[in-house]
Design a protein around this motif. Structure first.
Motif, PDB file in Angstrom:
ATOM      1  N   ASP A 158       0.832  -1.212   0.000  1.00  0.00           N
ATOM      2  CA  ASP A 158       0.000   0.000   0.000  1.00  0.00           C
ATOM      3  C   ASP A 158       0.865   1.259   0.000  1.00  0.00           C
ATOM      4  N   VAL A 159       1.941   1.241   0.792  1.00  0.00           N
ATOM      5  CA  VAL A 159       2.858   2.384   0.823  1.00  0.00           C
ATOM      6  C   VAL A 159       3.452   2.605  -0.568  1.00  0.00           C
ATOM      7  N   CYS A 160       3.919   1.529  -1.190  1.00  0.00           N
ATOM      8  CA  CYS A 160       4.494   1.637  -2.531  1.00  0.00           C
ATOM      9  C   CYS A 160       3.461   2.172  -3.519  1.00  0.00           C
ATOM     10  N   GLN A 161       2.237   1.679  -3.435  1.00  0.00           N
ATOM     11  CA  GLN A 161       1.198   2.129  -4.360  1.00  0.00           C
ATOM     12  C   GLN A 161       0.889   3.610  -4.180  1.00  0.00           C
ATOM     13  N   ARG A 162       0.877   4.083  -2.938  1.00  0.00           N
ATOM     14  CA  ARG A 162       0.638   5.513  -2.699  1.00  0.00           C
ATOM     15  C   ARG A 162       1.742   6.357  -3.332  1.00  0.00           C
ATOM     16  N   TRP A 163       2.992   5.914  -3.200  1.00  0.00           N
ATOM     17  CA  TRP A 163       4.098   6.638  -3.823  1.00  0.00           C
ATOM     18  C   TRP A 163       3.940   6.651  -5.344  1.00  0.00           C
ATOM     19  N   LEU A 164       3.607   5.504  -5.911  1.00  0.00           N
ATOM     20  CA  LEU A 164       3.452   5.431  -7.365  1.00  0.00           C
ATOM     21  C   LEU A 164       2.282   6.277  -7.850  1.00  0.00           C
ATOM     22  N   ASP A 165       1.189   6.267  -7.103  1.00  0.00           N
ATOM     23  CA  ASP A 165       0.036   7.100  -7.458  1.00  0.00           C
ATOM     24  C   ASP A 165       0.406   8.583  -7.411  1.00  0.00           C
ATOM     25  N   GLY A 166       1.173   8.967  -6.395  1.00  0.00           N
ATOM     26  CA  GLY A 166       1.619  10.349  -6.281  1.00  0.00           C
ATOM     27  C   GLY A 166       2.536  10.750  -7.428  1.00  0.00           C
ATOM     28  N   ALA A 167       3.428   9.842  -7.796  1.00  0.00           N
ATOM     29  CA  ALA A 167       4.322  10.118  -8.920  1.00  0.00           C
ATOM     30  C   ALA A 167       3.527  10.269 -10.210  1.00  0.00           C
ATOM     31  N   ARG A 168       2.543   9.415 -10.411  1.00  0.00           N
ATOM     32  CA  ARG A 168       1.703   9.493 -11.610  1.00  0.00           C
ATOM     33  C   ARG A 168       0.957  10.827 -11.656  1.00  0.00           C
ATOM     34  N   ALA A 169       0.441  11.258 -10.513  1.00  0.00           N
ATOM     35  CA  ALA A 169      -0.280  12.529 -10.466  1.00  0.00           C
ATOM     36  C   ALA A 169       0.649  13.690 -10.811  1.00  0.00           C
ATOM     37  N   ARG A 170       1.887  13.638 -10.324  1.00  0.00           N
ATOM     38  CA  ARG A 170       2.840  14.706 -10.636  1.00  0.00           C
ATOM     39  C   ARG A 170       3.193  14.720 -12.113  1.00  0.00           C
ATOM     40  N   ILE A 171       3.361  13.551 -12.706  1.00  0.00           N
ATOM     41  CA  ILE A 171       3.654  13.465 -14.135  1.00  0.00           C
ATOM     42  C   ILE A 171       2.481  13.997 -14.945  1.00  0.00           C
ATOM     43  N   ASP A 172       1.278  13.582 -14.578  1.00  0.00           N
ATOM     44  CA  ASP A 172       0.085  14.053 -15.284  1.00  0.00           C
ATOM     45  C   ASP A 172      -0.052  15.568 -15.186  1.00  0.00           C
ATOM     46  N   ALA A 173       0.228  16.134 -14.013  1.00  0.00           N
ATOM     47  CA  ALA A 173       0.135  17.577 -13.814  1.00  0.00           C
ATOM     48  C   ALA A 173       1.185  18.298 -14.661  1.00  0.00           C
ATOM     49  N   ALA A 174       2.390  17.756 -14.710  1.00  0.00           N
ATOM     50  CA  ALA A 174       3.446  18.374 -15.512  1.00  0.00           C
ATOM     51  C   ALA A 174       3.096  18.326 -16.994  1.00  0.00           C
ATOM     52  N   ARG A 175       2.553  17.219 -17.442  1.00  0.00           N
ATOM     53  CA  ARG A 175       2.148  17.113 -18.846  1.00  0.00           C
ATOM     54  C   ARG A 175       1.024  18.088 -19.170  1.00  0.00           C
ATOM     55  N   ALA A 176       0.041  18.195 -18.269  1.00  0.00           N
ATOM     56  CA  ALA A 176      -1.060  19.114 -18.478  1.00  0.00           C
ATOM     57  C   ALA A 176      -0.559  20.553 -18.541  1.00  0.00           C
ATOM     58  N   ALA A 177       0.385  20.897 -17.669  1.00  0.00           N
ATOM     59  CA  ALA A 177       0.941  22.259 -17.663  1.00  0.00           C
ATOM     60  C   ALA A 177       1.704  22.514 -18.956  1.00  0.00           C
TER      61      ALA A 177
END
Length: 67
Positions: A44-63
């Protein structure tokens, strides 16, 4: 150290150790269940980190795309 303060790498390393111990077998049912539960928490800890990384990548791409 609480699970929330573990880095992705720390959680992944500990999870790999849990998997190795489970694969070796030889422990009691109670020990195996405790390892399994720990593994679930670490996953679960690993998944939260990966989800957070995905959100940051998505935000950077959107920007980048909105420029």
């Amino acid at each position: 150290m609480s699970d929330e303060s573990l880095s992705y790498e720390q959680a992944r390393t500990e999870l790999a150790g849990v998997v190795d111990r489970l694969e070796q077998g030889g422990g009691s049912l109670e020990e195996s269940l405790a390892l399994w539960e720990r593994g679930e928490k670490l996953a679960d800890v690993c998944q939260r980190w990966l989800d957070g990384a995905r959100a940051r990548i998505d935000a950077a791409r959107a920007a980048r795309d909105s420029e």
